[in-house]
Each structure stands twice: as structure tokens, then as C-alpha cells.
Design an enzyme around this catalytic site. Structure first.
Site, mmCIF file in Angstrom:
data_model
loop_
_atom_site.group_PDB
_atom_site.id
_atom_site.type_symbol
_atom_site.label_atom_id
_atom_site.label_comp_id
_atom_site.label_asym_id
_atom_site.label_seq_id
_atom_site.Cartn_x
_atom_site.Cartn_y
_atom_site.Cartn_z
ATOM 1 N N LYS A 78 -0.569 -17.520 7.495
ATOM 2 C CA LYS A 78 0.242 -16.708 8.405
ATOM 3 C C LYS A 78 1.135 -17.506 9.363
ATOM 4 O O LYS A 78 2.232 -17.868 8.975
ATOM 5 C CB LYS A 78 -0.658 -15.715 9.138
ATOM 6 N N TYR A 135 -11.663 -8.725 7.015
ATOM 7 C CA TYR A 135 -10.552 -8.664 6.056
ATOM 8 C C TYR A 135 -10.196 -10.085 5.655
ATOM 9 O O TYR A 135 -9.955 -10.943 6.507
ATOM 10 C CB TYR A 135 -9.317 -7.969 6.640
ATOM 11 N N TYR A 164 0.808 -1.216 0.000
ATOM 12 C CA TYR A 164 0.000 0.000 0.000
ATOM 13 C C TYR A 164 0.847 1.273 0.000
ATOM 14 O O TYR A 164 0.745 2.101 0.895
ATOM 15 C CB TYR A 164 -0.956 0.006 1.203
ATOM 16 N N ASP A 216 -12.328 -18.104 8.295
ATOM 17 C CA ASP A 216 -10.998 -17.634 7.913
ATOM 18 C C ASP A 216 -10.175 -17.505 9.193
ATOM 19 O O ASP A 216 -10.313 -16.540 9.935
ATOM 20 C CB ASP A 216 -11.132 -16.295 7.174
#
Ligand SMILES: *Cc1c(COP(=O)(O)O)cnc(C)c1O
Length: 435
Positions: free
Chosen positions: A284, A154, A26, A255
Site C-alpha cells: 500500500k 483482512y 466487488y 501484515d
């Protein structure tokens, strides 16, 4: 020649080149923000090129639960390297993949029996969504192809993952027209320790009632909403949601990419609720933060349906699927986690975070302070100037990466009490300086 140059200047990082040519997450390449050159990391420490050593409060985005440069994980990856670093997964299989799949199947709830490996969390979410759509297509219900989720979520940066991430913070306006339009219910409002009342689920119930005929699955981060707002909500919500999904004939996808492997105090956040989804994503911390790897697990029911329909195959297959180095280090990381009383470590961090962040509660610029497991969040009343705040935190000797109104910590599980005290004190100082 290059290697000789590198040997004589082992830690030189060409920041000018970085600024002009490399995109960081970003960022702009024409108006770049500062990046800090790091030369090595070990335990809970990140060493910058200029010699400063920072205490790591981020675990490299939820991942390095055992800290950096861990001898056991290093050994696992080196010994796998000497066997093979990579081999295609089409038509071939290998011990690291089989061992890891065995571990995942045995660690997760019993109905989750099938494992699909992929390279990153976002792809694991794409795979989960594809599974849900293929499931209904196989049962002849091709109209059930939309996703339902909650706000403030997210799920990643690829297109399907983006489509189920929060529509306001999740780039939906920018990609309007190219991104699928999904169904969004209000974010769960019952806090972690609170019960959930019927009203808390009214919105999602209504959406299911109206749209179940076109909905393939509900996708949600169990208990902790991560990058979409660092919100913790009641496990009771999930108990009711499981019932609703069953009742309306819609699959449930969890998730667990951020929450998996102990972060919330349970191996998986779903254990807080004691329920089982139809599909589950992990990533992760799966490899202890060593390599990029993710997995999507599915129940036999889901897998059998997909494989009974047309074309009878699950239609996905990344080039680096089940990379042996990544699988080997994931197995070592999970075994390492199981080799010690990690629950006590996470509980200890929870207490340390509560105590250490407590002073922030009294500050006028702070809206909320919340802690769950090894996650500590200071929510401010207005967004932080990330570049300025980042510099102050680095000057105080800690690595913390705020975003929006959130300054949050998710330290490696091995962090000592004294290190955590320094970390939280630095955060409190910096938040006070922002007053
Ligand atoms: C980080 C994250 C993802 C995306 O994973 P990547 O590896 O960054 O693609 C998906 N879901 C959740 C909950 C995450 O925290």
C-alpha cells in the site's frame, strides 16, 4: 487517429463502456453501481470530469500518504523511466531494488534481514504463508502447514490470503471447499489504550495449545484490523502473542500492509508493542500510492531454514518482481517521509480527526467513534446504503468510501487543518442525514 481524438477531448471518459465492460472492485457488470469519472488528482484533491474538486479522505486505500502528483515522487519515477522501466529480476539486479531493500532492512526491526519483492499486498501475504510452510517443511515438519489467525482480519483477495481473512465477511461460504480451512480465534477485544488480561488471549492460547503441532504460523494485522472491521486493539495483545508463539513453536507473521509507513503514528504498528515478528508484509503506502508494489521481510532464522531444506530455494518469482519504477518511487516516498516531521503531522491529523468526528458520538445511529493516528472511524449501528451515501458525500465535496457499518477516514499526511475540518464536517453532516 486515436491519439488525435484523445488530444481534442483530453478528459472524455466513456462511462457507458465502463458500465458495460469493466468490473470495479466487488461489483456487477450487469447491474453496475455509479462510478465517478476522475480526470486528475493533486495534493489532497481529486478532480472529477465535471469540474468538481473533492477533498480526499481515503488516500486511495491507505496508499497516497504524500498526496497525489507530488513533485518529488514524480521526479523519481520520471528519472527512473529514462534508465529502464522494467527488467526481469531473475539473474539480474538493479540499483532501485537494492536501495529500497536497504531502506526496508534498516527501517524494520533488526532481525528482519531478508526481503522478497512482489506486486501487491495479497501476493506478499501468499509469499509470507509460503515462507512459513517452507520453513517447517525444511525442518522436517510438513504437518505444520495450517495458519492460525483472529476474526475480523483482512489479508487480501487471493486464495491463501482469503483463507485467513474473516470467515464471515471474507467470502468463505462462497468458496467453501476450494479455500483452505484455517484456525480462527476471537478477535482481540482489549481496546487500544487498555491493558490486555489473560482472558483476552484465552481463545488464541487454547487454539495454540490444541493445534500447535499442525500450525505453521499465526498471521495478524498488528494493532489495527483494517478492511475486516477497522478495529484498534491493545499492543499488549501482541506482546503476549509473541510469547505464546515462541512457547508453542509457531511462527508469527505481521501484515503491516495497511498500517505501515506512519499511518498509526509509528513507522510500523509493531513499534507500539516493541516486538518483532518472524515475517512481515508491507505494501500500500510503500510507494506513496504511485505504483503497485509489496514486500515480504523475513528473519535470518526463517530464511536460513528455508534455504537449508529441500529444495533449498524459496519457491516464488513474479514476472514483475522488484519493478524498477515501483522501487524507485518507493525509495523516494520513504525518503520523503523521513525528510519531515511526519510524526507531528500524523499527531495533528489524529487531533483533527478526534475533534472533527466528535459530534458523531452523540448521534443515535452511531455505535462508536474511534481515532488512532491518521485513521478516523465512525461505526454505525446498521449498514449504510453505499451508493446513496457516496453521492451525498460527493455532493458535499469529499471523497469517502464507506463499507458495511463503517464510514472511515485515512487522509494523506499532508492534509491541512482546514481541509480536515471540511472533510470531517461533511462526514458528520452525512451521518446526521442518515438518522
Ligand atoms: C489491502 C490489504 C491487503 C491486500 O493488498 P492488495 O494490494 O489489495 O492485494 C492485505 N493485507 C492488508 C492488511 C490490507 O489492508
Amino acid at each position: 487517429m486515436t491519439s488525435k481524438a484523445m488530444l481534442t477531448r483530453p478528459h472524455h471518459i466513456d462511462l457507458d463502456f465502463d458500465h458495460t465492460h469493466i468490473w470495479h472492485p466487488y461489483t456487477s457488470v450487469t447491474n453496475p453501481v455509479p462510478v465517478y469519472p476522475v480526470c486528475r488528482a493533486y495534493g489532497v484533491f481529486i478532480e472529477l470530469e465535471d469540474g468538481r474538486v473533492l477533498i480526499d479522505g481515503m488516500s486511495s486505500w491507505w496508499a497516497t500518504i504524500h498526496g497525489y502528483n507530488h513533485p518529488v515522487l514524480n521526479k523519481a519515477i520520471v528519472s527512473q523511466l529514462q534508465q529502464m522501466s522494467h527488467i526481469m529480476f531473475g539473474g539480474l539486479t538493479h540499483e532501485p531494488a537494492v536501495t529500497l531493500a536497504k531502506q526496508l532492512v534498516s527501517l524494520t526491526p533488526e532481525p528482519l534481514q531478508k526481503v522478497f519483492f512482489s506486486d501487491s499486498g495479497s501476493v506478499a501475504v501468499e509469499v509470507a504463508i509460503k515462507m512459513a510452510i517452507q520453513y517447517w517443511a525444511a525442518l522436517g515438519k510438513t504437518e505444520k502447514n495450517r495458519m492460525l489467525t483472529v476474526r475480523s482480519g483482512y489479508h487480501g483477495d487471493t486464495f491463501a490470503a482469503m483463507s485467513v481473512s474473516d470467515p464471515v465477511t471474507g467470502m468463505h461460504t462462497l468458496f467453501n471447499g476450494t479455500i483452505q480451512t484455517q484456525l480462527f480465534a476471537e478477535a482481540p477485544s482489549c481496546r487500544f489504550h487498555e491493558p490486555c488480561i489473560a482472558e483476552d488471549l484465552a481463545d488464541i492460547r487454547l487454539l495454540l495449545e490444541r493445534h500447535h503441532m499442525e500450525t505453521a504460523a499465526v498471521i495478524i494485522e498488528p494493532v489495527v484490523q483494517g478492511a475486516g472491521g477497522m478495529r484498534f486493539y491493545s499492543p499488549h495483545y501482541l506482546v503476549h502473542l509473541r510469547e505464546l508463539c515462541k512457547c508453542y513453536d509457531v511462527l508469527l507473521i505481521f501484515d503491516e500492509i495497511a498500517t505501515g509507513f506512519g499511518r498509526t503514528g509509528k513507522m510500523f504498528a509493531l513499534e507500539h508493542a516493541g516486538i518483532v515478528p518472524d515475517i512481515m508484509c508491507v505494501g500500500k503506502a510503500l510507494t506513496g500510492g504511485y505504483m503497485t508494489l509489496a514486500a515480504t521481510l523475513a528473519t535470518d532464522n526463517v530464511a536460513d531454514a528455508i534455504c537449508s531444506g529441500n529444495p533449498g530455494l524459496f519457491m516464488h518469482g513474479p514476472t514483475f518482481m522488484a519493478n524498477p519504477l515501483a522501487c524507485a518511487v518507493a525509495t523516494a516516498s520513504i525518503s520523503l517521509l523521513e525528510s519531515f516531521d511526519w510524526q507531528s503531522s500524523v499527531l495533528r491529523l489524529e487531533k483533527g480527526l478526534q475533534k472533527g468526528l466528535e459530534p458523531c458520538k452523540a448521534l443515535d445511529n452511531v455505535k462508536d467513534v474511534r481515532v488512532l493516528g491518521a485513521i478516523g472511524v465512525v461505526e454505525l449501528k446498521s449498514p449504510v446504503d453505499m451508493v446513496a451515501v457516496q453521492k451525498k458525500l460527493v455532493d458535499k465535496g469529499v471523497w469517502v468510501r464507506p463499507f458495511g457499518c463503517l464510514v472511515y477516514l485515512m487522509p494523506p499526511f499532508i492534509m491541512l487543518d482546514e481541509e480536515l475540518r471540511l472533510l470531517t464536517a461533511a462526514v458528520c453532516d452525512v451521518v446526521t442525514m442518515m438518522l
